[in-house]
Write a protein that holds these residues in place. Structure first.
Motif, mmCIF file in Angstrom:
data_model
loop_
_atom_site.group_PDB
_atom_site.id
_atom_site.type_symbol
_atom_site.label_atom_id
_atom_site.label_comp_id
_atom_site.label_asym_id
_atom_site.label_seq_id
_atom_site.Cartn_x
_atom_site.Cartn_y
_atom_site.Cartn_z
ATOM 1 N N CYS A 93 34.796 63.143 176.373
ATOM 2 C CA CYS A 93 33.753 63.484 175.217
ATOM 3 C C CYS A 93 34.062 64.962 174.575
ATOM 4 N N TYR A 94 33.818 64.846 173.408
ATOM 5 C CA TYR A 94 33.876 65.965 172.478
ATOM 6 C C TYR A 94 33.002 66.038 171.465
ATOM 7 N N VAL A 95 32.926 67.178 170.555
ATOM 8 C CA VAL A 95 31.971 67.315 169.395
ATOM 9 C C VAL A 95 32.947 66.985 168.214
ATOM 10 N N ALA A 96 32.570 66.314 167.296
ATOM 11 C CA ALA A 96 33.389 65.696 166.366
ATOM 12 C C ALA A 96 33.187 66.842 165.208
ATOM 13 N N ARG A 97 34.208 67.300 164.714
ATOM 14 C CA ARG A 97 34.328 68.249 163.289
ATOM 15 C C ARG A 97 33.959 67.547 162.128
ATOM 16 N N ASP A 98 34.259 66.289 162.237
ATOM 17 C CA ASP A 98 33.951 65.394 160.999
ATOM 18 C C ASP A 98 33.365 64.133 161.525
ATOM 19 N N PHE A 99 32.061 64.168 161.588
ATOM 20 C CA PHE A 99 31.423 63.125 162.346
ATOM 21 C C PHE A 99 31.750 61.838 161.234
ATOM 22 N N ALA A 100 31.719 61.668 160.048
ATOM 23 C CA ALA A 100 32.043 60.363 159.208
ATOM 24 C C ALA A 100 33.383 59.862 159.573
ATOM 25 N N ALA A 101 34.356 60.952 159.641
ATOM 26 C CA ALA A 101 35.837 60.295 159.873
ATOM 27 C C ALA A 101 35.803 59.916 161.097
ATOM 28 N N GLU A 102 35.146 60.428 162.165
ATOM 29 C CA GLU A 102 35.440 59.943 163.461
ATOM 30 C C GLU A 102 34.851 58.404 163.628
ATOM 31 N N MET A 103 33.540 58.246 162.902
ATOM 32 C CA MET A 103 32.826 57.007 162.924
ATOM 33 C C MET A 103 33.915 56.098 162.340
ATOM 34 N N ALA A 104 34.552 56.350 161.248
ATOM 35 C CA ALA A 104 35.531 55.505 160.588
ATOM 36 C C ALA A 104 36.556 55.189 161.562
ATOM 37 N N LEU A 105 37.264 55.930 162.297
ATOM 38 C CA LEU A 105 37.998 55.539 163.106
ATOM 39 C C LEU A 105 37.716 54.407 164.205
ATOM 40 N N THR A 106 36.368 54.505 164.556
ATOM 41 C CA THR A 106 36.024 53.517 165.701
ATOM 42 C C THR A 106 35.913 52.028 165.145
ATOM 43 N N LYS A 107 35.981 52.072 163.735
ATOM 44 C CA LYS A 107 35.898 50.749 163.046
ATOM 45 C C LYS A 107 37.150 50.216 162.775
ATOM 46 N N LEU A 108 38.478 51.064 162.985
ATOM 47 C CA LEU A 108 39.468 50.543 162.935
ATOM 48 C C LEU A 108 39.997 49.572 163.797
ATOM 49 N N PRO A 109 40.928 48.318 163.708
ATOM 50 C CA PRO A 109 41.313 47.419 164.617
ATOM 51 C C PRO A 109 42.134 47.967 165.644
ATOM 52 N N ALA A 110 41.973 47.769 167.018
ATOM 53 C CA ALA A 110 42.865 48.311 167.899
ATOM 54 C C ALA A 110 44.306 47.767 167.579
ATOM 55 N N SER A 111 45.050 48.798 168.100
ATOM 56 C CA SER A 111 46.583 48.685 167.689
ATOM 57 C C SER A 111 47.056 47.915 169.072
#
Length: 209
Positions: free
Chosen positions: A191-209
């Motif tokens: 776990c870590y502190v997100a520098r850009d919370f909105a961008a990190e949340m957007a990454l979680t919605k991307l389909p798994a590769s």
């Protein structure tokens, strides 16, 4: 680094002191006892046992009367609890000197020394967010002095985060409510502190590769 707790196995009743926990095969059966209560050192007998464990190892085969001891103490530490540090350091271990300060103080000065040309080093003011086991402190500094009148404390720390982490994983995947030690290790390593919370949340919605 030596863990600052004592653990007892619910199966074989064995006691694990500090780093001895590495010898435990099934950590899900452990019950933990810590010398700190709500962020303050209240059980000196237990703390002394832990210090005896790692200060008595070959790595510290030195004469304590020849060296000083640097200790981090909690912010807003009551005066009645501060005396315990001096008593144990001088009377029990015989250190030559004792210096106590908060972890936020050490972090602030260490970062200034690490990056002497940084904005932090050149600025007269700074804020340190110190997230501990029981509390999170927001500590302002002005001209290298800690501003106690502006210090803020939140009753949220690593313990709350670990418990929340257990609930999330248990609800969505496996029952991990009894795996406190394991889940705490996962939290600290991943776990870590997100520098850009909105961008990190957007990454979680991307389909798994």
């Amino acid at each position: 680094m030596v863990p600052n707790f004592v653990a007892r196995s619910k199966t074989d009743r064995r006691i694990y002191l500090g780093d001895q926990i590495e010898d435990c095969v099934d950590k899900s059966t452990l019950l933990f006892k810590r010398p700190f209560d709500h962020g303050y050192l209240t059980n000196w007998e237990l703390q002394k046992d832990i210090w005896d464990r790692f200060l008595g190892t070959d790595a510290f085969s030195i004469n304590f009367s020849d060296v000083g001891l640097v200790v981090t103490e909690p912010l807003m530490n009551p005066e009645e609890l501060q005396g315990g540090y001096s008593e144990v350091a001088f009377e029990e271990f015989g250190f030559n000197s004792l210096y106590m300060a908060s972890s936020s103080f050490f972090s602030y000065y260490a970062e200034k020394q690490r990056q002497p040309s940084s904005l932090l080093a050149r600025s007269p003011a700074a804020v340190v967010v110190d997230a501990g086991y029981s509390f999170t402190h927001v500590v302002p500094f002005l001209h290298d002095c800690k501003m106690n009148v502006a210090l803020k404390r939140l009753n949220v720390g690593g313990k709350v985060m670990t418990n929340f982490f257990k609930e999330i994983v248990s609800f969505q995947h496996w029952d991990m409510m009894q795996e406190t030690f394991l889940m705490n290790q996962i939290k600290e390593q991943l776990c870590y502190v997100a520098r850009d919370f909105a961008a990190e949340m957007a990454l979680t919605k991307l389909p798994a590769s």
